[in-house]
Design an enzyme around this catalytic site. Structure first.
Site, mmCIF file in Angstrom:
data_model
loop_
_atom_site.group_PDB
_atom_site.id
_atom_site.type_symbol
_atom_site.label_atom_id
_atom_site.label_comp_id
_atom_site.label_asym_id
_atom_site.label_seq_id
_atom_site.Cartn_x
_atom_site.Cartn_y
_atom_site.Cartn_z
ATOM 1 C CG ASP A 76 -32.902 9.131 51.619
ATOM 2 O OD1 ASP A 76 -32.634 9.496 52.777
ATOM 3 O OD2 ASP A 76 -32.175 9.336 50.639
ATOM 4 C CG ASP B 249 -29.862 8.733 46.981
ATOM 5 O OD1 ASP B 249 -30.234 8.843 48.162
ATOM 6 O OD2 ASP B 249 -29.020 9.471 46.460
#
Lengths: 46, 694
Positions: B422, B591
């Site tokens: 990500d 996250d």
């Protein structure tokens, strides 16, 4: 070989003593905080 | 203050628990205990250095907030937790102790028999062995019996079935032989089997307990109390006591604990944990704040609209938990070994029995050979092969700041060939930019102002300017969440918003104004992390919801092969799924809550320790240190660990290749069994404990 009648129970009693000691340390939570116990030796008693 | 060190264990049950992530030494123990005991409402406090926790007995209704503040002043970081930490679980150790005691004593008696004791002496030794071994086995091997029994009742076979069978038959047959005055008794084998297998179980249990307790510690970093407005005053209350309709007081930098509606004040909100969008978002009265968002400005009052399991955060996390699939289908090395081993051993034993019975017509000989086969195939080495390596590798990874949360992670990590990152929050961070062209004096003024504030932007700034000496400022004042002002050589200086409506953060000295707009910059460890992964021959991919050019620039800077931009949470899941269908073994690093479903879909997933608990729960590995460059060494270690597990199975199979023919031919003696069992177990453990090089 009659001596075995005395020696074998003797060795067993010693072994049982050690086992009882081990169980006592377990019950007494002596393995809860090994790092802390190692460090606390360094602290003075006030 | 009297400096007393509390030595006795707490007599009363502790009422509060603190997590102390930073404590290391005897001095810390003393500081914490003395600081806590100096407070009037604390009756007793005791630090556990191994678990980095403190247990406190206090007056009913005490609030640990001031204690934590006291500790912080003493230089100790502390967080409240509801969990007392992993306790108990000493039962397997007790079983292990009894089995070890019995094994040693029976082995001593057996040595006399193997050295040639005969007739009455041998019978005497056998009877004493039986008297020790039978009760000891009944007690120590109970975990195996109960697991085997529950598997059999469910109509399945597991490793515990042949283990229990071997122990029971060895004891039963030995007892029969002893009554008959026979030559061979297998009591020592039954006990050694129990002992070595229990070592494996204890290692397994320890591994799980450590993972659970570290996960508790992480959970404690989340705020456990919030300020509720009662009457006119804000009062600190546990989050569990908050109900829908309560009014809460949120300070700048606070994480919103529940879903709520903004009642007064306007604010900038960081939604990156929820949406993965990097920029702050403005919120006005009446807007909804979701649990997990961070108030950048403050203070503000909010009215609670949902708590606990009803918050959006929890509902998303539950959906993810329900759809978790990749993990359940994974068959671990130990399972596969057990699937081959269990039927093989039973067939061998039955074949030995049938062969010998048909050949000699003697039931007793046939049973003896069958039992020798069961015992000598030593599942001990098999039982130790995986947990011993797992403990060694997991400890090694924990030292470099990686926490493994499930038991098959090592094996799944070893197979990874594609790493998907990500972007925001994982590879990059929004750092308030120190403006270009500041004079050294101006930099030191900026540093001094930033140091004076607890606001996240200012804390980032003072981190960026760590090597600058702060200037001397007069009259420094912080209007919490809004601005910090002061005077430098008589000139007014300020960090704050440009105007009431323009949220851009400014730094001004007299009339000179600089913009402190946050820039998205890669984390220091991101570049080397990607390089090291590529050096291992892995494909790297970055997925982001952000626009093309920006993402491309970041990817180019970091050296990432592929960029997929403009992808939402569902899109991320779909892309990971596509990769998996194409035969890739995917490691997902993310996250945000928007990554959570993708984390659960991937073969293995990693989240930083700062992620929301909902996200952390979906991840297999948590990077406590936040250092991404540890991922590549972790993959190397897990590959080495898997190689070692396979080596261990090889060693166990090698022993069996020699021992099984011996047993089948009827040459196996209790001495041979003892040598094979101890020899293979010790070799396997020694192989597991060799150092891991990253």
């Amino acid at each position: 070989m009659n001596i075995l009648i005395i020696l074998v129970p003797c060795s067993l009693l010693l072994g049982l003593g050690a086992l009882a000691g081990f169980i006592w340390t377990l019950r007494n939570n002596q393995y809860e905080d090994p790092d802390g116990d190692a460090a606390r030796v360094l602290l003075e008693d006030d | 203050m009297t400096a007393t060190v509390n030595r006795a264990p707490l007599t009363d049950a502790p009422t509060h628990h603190l997590v102390l992530p930073g404590i290391r030494c005897a001095g810390c123990i003393r500081t914490v205990e003395n600081t806590l005991q100096a407070r009037a409402d604390v009756i007793a406090a005791r630090v556990n250095l191994s678990r980095k926790r403190a247990s406190i007995t206090a007056q009913p209704g005490s609030d640990p907030g001031p204690w934590i503040a006291d500790l912080r002043r003493a230089g100790i970081e502390a967080h409240e937790t509801r969990e007392p930490g992993a306790t108990g679980g000493a039962d397997y150790v007790m079983h292990l102790g009894v089995a070890g005691f019995a094994m040693m004593n029976v082995m001593l008696l057996s040595v006399a028999i193997w050295s040639g004791a005969a007739d009455t002496t041998r019978d005497f030794m056998h009877w004493v062995s039986a008297a020790i071994a039978l009760p000891a086995t009944v007690f120590s091997a109970r975990p195996f019996f109960s697991h085997a029994w529950s598997a059999l009742r469910a109509g399945r076979l597991n490793m515990d079935v042949p283990i229990s069978l071997a122990i029971l038959l060895a004891c039963g047959m030995s007892l029969y032989e002893v009554i008959q005055g026979g030559e061979h008794a297998w009591f020592d084998a039954a006990l050694a089997l129990t002992f070595f297998l229990l070592i494996g179980r204890v290692l397994d249990q320890r591994l799980r307990r450590r993972a659970r307790s570290a996960a508790d510690d992480l959970a404690a970093l989340e705020p456990s109390r919030v300020l509720r407005i009662e009457g006119r005053e804000p009062v600190r209350r546990p989050i569990a006591d908050i109900r829908v309709g309560d009014s809460l007081w949120l300070t700048a930098g606070a994480r919103v604990p529940v879903d709520a509606r903004l009642e007064s004040g306007r604010g900038m909100v960081d939604r990156s944990f929820i949406t993965g969008e990097s920029g702050p978002v403005a919120r006005v009265v009446g807007d909804v704040l979701l649990a997990g968002e961070i108030m950048l400005t403050g203070p503000a009052t909010v009215r609670v609209t949902a708590v606990g399991e009803d918050t959006t955060l929890r509902r998303v996390a539950q959906l993810v938990a329900m759809s978790e699939g990749a993990r359940g289908r994974f068959r671990s090395l130990a399972d596969r070994a057990a699937e081959i081993y269990t039927p093989a051993v039973h067939i061998l034993a039955i074949a030995a029995f049938a062969g010998w019975f048909l050949a000699t017509g003697e039931l007793r000989t046939a049973i003896n050979v069958a039992i020798a086969t069961l015992v000598i195939t030593c599942p001990c080495a098999l039982g130790l092969a995986v947990p011993a390596v797992a403990v060694a590798a997991t400890s090694r990874l924990y030292m470099s700041g990686l926490l493994l949360t499930s038991d098959t992670v090592l094996e799944r990590l070893a197979q990874v060939d594609t790493v998907v990152f990500d972007k925001t929050g994982t590879l990059t961070k929004r750092v308030p930019g120190v403006p270009e062209g500041l004079s050294p004096d101006e930099r030191s003024v900026l540093k001094a102002l930033a140091d004076a504030s607890g606001h996240p932007i200012c804390q980032e700034l003072s981190g960026t300017l760590a090597d600058i000496n702060p200037a001397d400022l007069a009259d420094v004042r912080e209007l919490a969440g809004d601005q910090v002002t002061g005077a430098w050589r008589g000139i007014p200086v300020r960090i704050g918003r440009r105007t009431a409506t323009d949220p851009t953060t400014m730094f001004s000295i007299g009339d000179t104004v600089y913009s402190l707009n946050a820039k998205e910059t890669p984390l220091p460890s991101a570049g080397s992390a990607v390089q090291r992964l590529k050096a291992l021959g892995l494909a790297t991919i970055m997925m982001t919801g952000d626009t093309d050019q920006h993402a491309d620039a970041v990817a180019a800077e970091l050296g990432i092969d592929t960029v997929w931009s403009g992808i939402d949470a569902q899109g991320k899941v779909a892309r990971v799924q596509t990769l998996r269908t194409a035969g890739r073994c995917v490691l997902m690093v993310g996250d945000g809550l928007n990554d959570t479903a993708a984390l659960a879909t991937a073969d293995v997933s990693i989240a930083p320790g700062t992620a929301l608990d909902a996200t952390r729960n979906a991840a297999d590995v948590i990077i406590l240190s936040g250092d991404l460059s540890q991922i590549a060494p972790a993959l190397k270690i897990s590959r080495a660990a898997c190689r070692r597990m396979k080596q261990n199975f090889g060693i166990a199979a090698g022993y069996n290749a020699i021992a099984v023919p011996v047993a089948l031919l009827g040459f196996a003696t209790p001495l041979a069994a003892a040598v094979a069992m101890s020899g293979s177990s010790i070799t396997v453990v020694a192989n597991a404990l060799r150092a891991f090089r990253a």
